[in-house]
Scaffold this motif. Sequence first.
Motif, PDB file in Angstrom:
ATOM      1  N   LEU A 122       0.855  -1.179   0.000  1.00 62.77           N
ATOM      2  CA  LEU A 122       0.000   0.000   0.000  1.00 62.77           C
ATOM      3  C   LEU A 122       0.892   1.230   0.000  1.00 62.77           C
ATOM      4  O   LEU A 122       1.892   1.278   0.735  1.00 62.77           O
ATOM      5  N   GLN A 123       0.524   2.247  -0.815  1.00 64.91           N
ATOM      6  CA  GLN A 123       1.388   3.402  -0.998  1.00 64.91           C
ATOM      7  C   GLN A 123       0.620   4.705  -0.812  1.00 64.91           C
ATOM      8  O   GLN A 123      -0.571   4.801  -1.115  1.00 64.91           O
ATOM      9  N   TYR A 124       1.330   5.717  -0.313  1.00 60.34           N
ATOM     10  CA  TYR A 124       0.760   7.061  -0.161  1.00 60.34           C
ATOM     11  C   TYR A 124       1.824   8.085  -0.520  1.00 60.34           C
ATOM     12  O   TYR A 124       3.009   7.921  -0.196  1.00 60.34           O
ATOM     13  N   ALA A 125       1.410   9.167  -1.198  1.00 61.80           N
ATOM     14  CA  ALA A 125       2.329  10.245  -1.557  1.00 61.80           C
ATOM     15  C   ALA A 125       1.660  11.595  -1.342  1.00 61.80           C
ATOM     16  O   ALA A 125       0.451  11.752  -1.591  1.00 61.80           O
ATOM     17  N   TYR A 126       2.438  12.545  -0.870  1.00 58.79           N
ATOM     18  CA  TYR A 126       1.975  13.931  -0.745  1.00 58.79           C
ATOM     19  C   TYR A 126       2.676  14.759  -1.814  1.00 58.79           C
ATOM     20  O   TYR A 126       3.903  14.746  -1.918  1.00 58.79           O
ATOM     21  N   ARG A 127       1.894  15.504  -2.615  1.00 57.31           N
ATOM     22  CA  ARG A 127       2.413  16.194  -3.782  1.00 57.31           C
ATOM     23  C   ARG A 127       2.144  17.694  -3.673  1.00 57.31           C
ATOM     24  O   ARG A 127       1.116  18.122  -3.141  1.00 57.31           O
ATOM     25  N   PHE A 128       3.077  18.506  -4.211  1.00 59.26           N
ATOM     26  CA  PHE A 128       2.862  19.955  -4.264  1.00 59.26           C
ATOM     27  C   PHE A 128       3.698  20.543  -5.397  1.00 59.26           C
ATOM     28  O   PHE A 128       4.709  19.972  -5.814  1.00 59.26           O
ATOM     29  N   LYS A 129       3.264  21.698  -5.890  1.00 61.83           N
ATOM     30  CA  LYS A 129       3.926  22.365  -7.004  1.00 61.83           C
ATOM     31  C   LYS A 129       5.175  23.094  -6.532  1.00 61.83           C
ATOM     32  O   LYS A 129       5.185  23.737  -5.486  1.00 61.83           O
ATOM     33  N   VAL A 130       6.249  22.990  -7.330  1.00 54.40           N
ATOM     34  CA  VAL A 130       7.481  23.701  -7.006  1.00 54.40           C
ATOM     35  C   VAL A 130       8.347  23.789  -8.259  1.00 54.40           C
ATOM     36  O   VAL A 130       8.445  22.831  -9.025  1.00 54.40           O
ATOM     37  N   PHE A 131       8.927  24.952  -8.509  1.00 51.12           N
ATOM     38  CA  PHE A 131       9.851  25.169  -9.629  1.00 51.12           C
ATOM     39  C   PHE A 131       9.262  24.747 -10.977  1.00 51.12           C
ATOM     40  O   PHE A 131       9.940  24.169 -11.821  1.00 51.12           O
ATOM     41  N   GLY A 132       7.981  25.002 -11.177  1.00 43.29           N
ATOM     42  CA  GLY A 132       7.344  24.688 -12.450  1.00 43.29           C
ATOM     43  C   GLY A 132       7.007  23.230 -12.641  1.00 43.29           C
ATOM     44  O   GLY A 132       6.545  22.832 -13.710  1.00 43.29           O
ATOM     45  N   GLY A 133       7.229  22.424 -11.629  1.00 40.07           N
ATOM     46  CA  GLY A 133       6.903  21.004 -11.703  1.00 40.07           C
ATOM     47  C   GLY A 133       6.182  20.555 -10.446  1.00 40.07           C
ATOM     48  O   GLY A 133       5.600  21.365  -9.720  1.00 40.07           O
ATOM     49  N   GLU A 134       6.218  19.270 -10.162  1.00 36.25           N
ATOM     50  CA  GLU A 134       5.535  18.722  -8.995  1.00 36.25           C
ATOM     51  C   GLU A 134       6.480  17.796  -8.229  1.00 36.25           C
ATOM     52  O   GLU A 134       7.080  16.893  -8.804  1.00 36.25           O
ATOM     53  N   LEU A 135       6.600  18.067  -6.937  1.00 36.85           N
ATOM     54  CA  LEU A 135       7.450  17.285  -6.051  1.00 36.85           C
ATOM     55  C   LEU A 135       6.567  16.463  -5.122  1.00 36.85           C
ATOM     56  O   LEU A 135       5.594  16.976  -4.576  1.00 36.85           O
ATOM     57  N   SER A 136       6.901  15.190  -4.948  1.00 34.09           N
ATOM     58  CA  SER A 136       6.099  14.329  -4.085  1.00 34.09           C
ATOM     59  C   SER A 136       6.989  13.484  -3.188  1.00 34.09           C
ATOM     60  O   SER A 136       8.087  13.070  -3.579  1.00 34.09           O
ATOM     61  N   PHE A 137       6.493  13.240  -1.983  1.00 31.18           N
ATOM     62  CA  PHE A 137       7.155  12.391  -1.001  1.00 31.18           C
ATOM     63  C   PHE A 137       6.232  11.203  -0.730  1.00 31.18           C
ATOM     64  O   PHE A 137       5.059  11.396  -0.402  1.00 31.18           O
ATOM     65  N   GLY A 138       6.758   9.995  -0.852  1.00 34.97           N
ATOM     66  CA  GLY A 138       5.923   8.816  -0.725  1.00 34.97           C
ATOM     67  C   GLY A 138       6.406   7.833   0.321  1.00 34.97           C
ATOM     68  O   GLY A 138       7.607   7.726   0.592  1.00 34.97           O
ATOM     69  N   LEU A 139       5.444   7.115   0.910  1.00 32.44           N
ATOM     70  CA  LEU A 139       5.729   6.049   1.868  1.00 32.44           C
ATOM     71  C   LEU A 139       4.991   4.787   1.437  1.00 32.44           C
ATOM     72  O   LEU A 139       3.951   4.868   0.776  1.00 32.44           O
ATOM     73  N   GLN A 140       5.516   3.649   1.827  1.00 31.68           N
ATOM     74  CA  GLN A 140       4.934   2.365   1.441  1.00 31.68           C
ATOM     75  C   GLN A 140       5.026   1.377   2.594  1.00 31.68           C
ATOM     76  O   GLN A 140       6.064   1.252   3.242  1.00 31.68           O
ATOM     77  N   GLY A 141       3.925   0.689   2.843  1.00 31.76           N
ATOM     78  CA  GLY A 141       3.907  -0.431   3.764  1.00 31.76           C
ATOM     79  C   GLY A 141       3.563  -1.685   2.996  1.00 31.76           C
ATOM     80  O   GLY A 141       2.705  -1.656   2.103  1.00 31.76           O
ATOM     81  N   GLU A 142       4.222  -2.788   3.327  1.00 34.08           N
ATOM     82  CA  GLU A 142       4.022  -4.000   2.534  1.00 34.08           C
ATOM     83  C   GLU A 142       4.191  -5.254   3.384  1.00 34.08           C
ATOM     84  O   GLU A 142       4.808  -5.219   4.463  1.00 34.08           O
ATOM     85  N   ILE A 143       3.640  -6.325   2.879  1.00 34.90           N
ATOM     86  CA  ILE A 143       3.813  -7.644   3.480  1.00 34.90           C
ATOM     87  C   ILE A 143       4.592  -8.516   2.505  1.00 34.90           C
ATOM     88  O   ILE A 143       4.184  -8.679   1.352  1.00 34.90           O
ATOM     89  N   LEU A 144       5.711  -9.050   2.963  1.00 31.10           N
ATOM     90  CA  LEU A 144       6.519  -9.958   2.157  1.00 31.10           C
ATOM     91  C   LEU A 144       6.185 -11.394   2.530  1.00 31.10           C
ATOM     92  O   LEU A 144       5.998 -11.712   3.708  1.00 31.10           O
ATOM     93  N   SER A 145       6.130 -12.250   1.543  1.00 30.00           N
ATOM     94  CA  SER A 145       5.890 -13.673   1.775  1.00 30.00           C
ATOM     95  C   SER A 145       6.906 -14.477   0.971  1.00 30.00           C
ATOM     96  O   SER A 145       7.026 -14.287  -0.244  1.00 30.00           O
TER      97      SER A 145
END
Length: 309
Positions: free
Chosen positions: A101-124
């Motif tokens: 499962l993934q989540y990202a927070y995005r915002f405009k900067v320098f004419g583009g878009e910057l995002s920071f993302g986190l992920q939680g997962e289950i490995l088998s």
Amino acid sequence: MKGYVLIIIMIFCSCQLTVKGQYDVAFNHFWMMEPQFNPGAVGTTPNLRINGCYSNQMSGYTNNPKTMFIGADLPFHRHHGAGLYFLNDELGAFTHKRVALQYAYRFKVFGGELSFGLQGEILSETIDGGKMDVDITNDDAIPSGSISGNKIDGAAGIFYSHKLFYIGVSSLHLTAPTVTLGDKNQIDIKRSYYLTAGYNIALQNPLYSIHPCTRWMYDGVSARTDIAVRMQYTNGTQRMFAGVGYSPSNSASLFVGGMWHGVMLSYSYEAYTGGVGLGNGAHELTLSYEMNIHLEKKGKNRHQSVRLL
């Protein structure tokens, strides 16, 4: 100037030592599957995006590696993005599964878009001892049947996209987990790091463009670099493209594909340079679909009860 920065990054990556045997799968269509290794890339398109990929590696050998991936991501509430994916990787008696499962927070900067993302997962992880062909049948280290183990893991990434270029940095397996299988087996998973970049080069004919891109991955022991360049023809919503890829000390590849009515289909063949034979390479088929959806009402359709005014 931005184009020169990308070229410098590509030259740096191509000079790194490349060694096989990494835990994570290196898909040939990495430029279509950025969320697979960077949670910061989820929600970077305005639509719901669904990706699927099937890779059949070392195709001329028995019990060769086969990997299936399916994922989806979308933006919501202007600054947010969410995604999920499932991966199944099989190699002989070994099977690796991952649900994330993934989540990202995005915002405009320098004419583009910057995002920071986190992920939680289950490995088998699963080992099927019945598929092992060994000379010693009473070895306690080899299971007589199927054994498996699970672990919770995580990932993080940063992704910057611009109309001319993109660049991403991410890390998988942040917890560096050890998966225990039965009483006598375990798999130690190393933390891995990714650097990706791409650039869009417009030509004099507006129907054609060139798209170079690169990916560098490192797990603390071995590294791998992939460089790909594709020529693309765009006519309205329709696209056709073809290109080549190269991974030093690993492989060379060709791919061809296109987009029609929101569906992008691409096929690649990767020929290994390690002496396994030209016909024993990797076949990879990738399918992507984008759908326009609206998760919230627009301002003109907003209604409010007079009792709450």
